[in-house]
Design an enzyme around this catalytic site. Structure first.
Site, PDB file in Angstrom:
ATOM      1  N   LYS A  87       0.855  -1.197   0.000  1.00 48.69           N
ATOM      2  CA  LYS A  87       0.000   0.000   0.000  1.00 48.69           C
ATOM      3  C   LYS A  87       0.886   1.242   0.000  1.00 48.69           C
ATOM      4  O   LYS A  87       1.728   1.417   0.880  1.00 48.69           O
ATOM      5  CB  LYS A  87      -0.890  -0.040   1.246  1.00 48.69           C
ATOM      6  CG  LYS A  87      -2.133   0.792   1.167  1.00 48.69           C
ATOM      7  CD  LYS A  87      -2.988   0.512   2.403  1.00 48.69           C
ATOM      8  CE  LYS A  87      -4.280   1.284   2.386  1.00 48.69           C
ATOM      9  NZ  LYS A  87      -4.973   1.192   3.664  1.00 48.69           N
TER      10      LYS A  87
HETATM   11  C1  E4P Z   1      -8.278   2.350   3.552  1.00 50.09           C
HETATM   12  O1  E4P Z   1      -7.544   1.487   3.152  1.00 50.09           O
HETATM   13  C2  E4P Z   1      -8.173   3.010   4.861  1.00 50.09           C
HETATM   14  O2  E4P Z   1      -7.578   2.115   5.756  1.00 50.09           O
HETATM   15  C3  E4P Z   1      -9.512   3.341   5.472  1.00 50.09           C
HETATM   16  O3  E4P Z   1     -10.581   2.896   4.676  1.00 50.09           O
HETATM   17  C4  E4P Z   1      -9.647   4.679   6.035  1.00 50.09           C
HETATM   18  O4  E4P Z   1     -10.932   4.787   6.632  1.00 50.09           O
HETATM   19  P1  E4P Z   1     -11.302   5.914   7.678  1.00 50.09           P
HETATM   20  O5  E4P Z   1     -11.562   7.172   6.945  1.00 50.09           O
HETATM   21  O6  E4P Z   1     -12.542   5.369   8.328  1.00 50.09           O
HETATM   22  O7  E4P Z   1     -10.150   6.034   8.638  1.00 50.09           O
END
Ligand code: E4P
Length: 217
Positions: A87
């Site tokens: 990622k």
């Molecule tokens: C995506 O990969 C992120 O980990 C995540 O969806 C972020 O979500 P949030 O806005 O609820 O922190």
């Protein structure tokens, strides 16, 4: 649409896996910290623990923000387990690193995407997944689902292979709307998945069936 769970909590990952509908996991440094997982070795071990629970892709985020650092760290993450997807943040060096990894056939997830332009760059760099954050856009009075629809339209225009991973999903309506629009994947908390089970008519109907069964037996 594939279902990923967005957590580093092993209990919740196991619960979603046991439901039989889980296709993968996304994590981020905040989710790791929330579970108290700190220190490089513990974090790496935790990714392997997650991979051992689920069958699908597990996104593991790099901390480095420079190209060389991302390559080194991303390779280390990819070497951990065949289910790991590297990622990368949606920044200039992140896009360069994405191209490097896609040329090496290492799967990537470009994260922190908030515009259609960013999603085009991720696709051109060969990202396996692009992660537009719909909940965080909604939080600032901008229609997150509209971004998913824009990206779907653009990717279909050019048959880009990059999968749209709707991220920052907060509730069941996000899940349903993402499915309507045609997101390839959604990632959300356990409650956004389990919430899909609920309907009062199901509970009322089941109670009545059981009551009637008892009358005749
Ligand atoms: C995506 O990969 C992120 O980990 C995540 O969806 C972020 O979500 P949030 O806005 O609820 O922190």
């Amino acid at each position: 649409m594939k279902f990923f769970i967005d957590t580093a909590n092993l209990g919740q990952i196991q619960e979603a896996q046991d439901l039989g509908v889980l296709d993968g996991v996304t994590t981020n440094p905040s989710l790791m910290a929330k579970e108290g997982i700190t220190g490089r070795d513990n974090i790496l071990k935790h990714y392997v623990d997650i991979c051992n629970i689920v069958d699908g892709d597990v996104s593991a985020e790099v901390i480095a923000t420079d190209y060389d650092g991302m390559i080194k760290e991303g390779q280390e993450l990819a070497d951990l387990h065949e289910q790991i997807v590297v990622k990368l943040p949606m920044i200039k060096d992140g896009i360069k690193a994405c191209k490097y990894f896609s040329d090496k056939e290492i799967r990537t997830n470009v994260t922190l995407v908030f515009s259609a332009g960013q999603a085009i760059l991720a696709a051109k760099a060969g990202a396996t997944y692009v992660s537009p954050f719909i909940g965080r856009l909604d939080d600032i009075s901008t229609d997150g689902l509209n971004l998913i629809a824009e990206i779907r339209h653009i990717y279909d225009n050019y048959a880009f292979n990059t999968q749209i991973l709707a991220a920052s999903v907060r509730h069941t309506m996000h899940v349903i709307d993402c499915a309507k629009i045609g997101a390839d994947v959604m990632t959300g908390p356990l409650k956004s998945i389990e919430g899909l089970l609920k309907h009062p008519l199901t509970d009322i109907g089941l109670a009545k069936f059981l009551e009637d069964y008892k009358k005749g037996n």
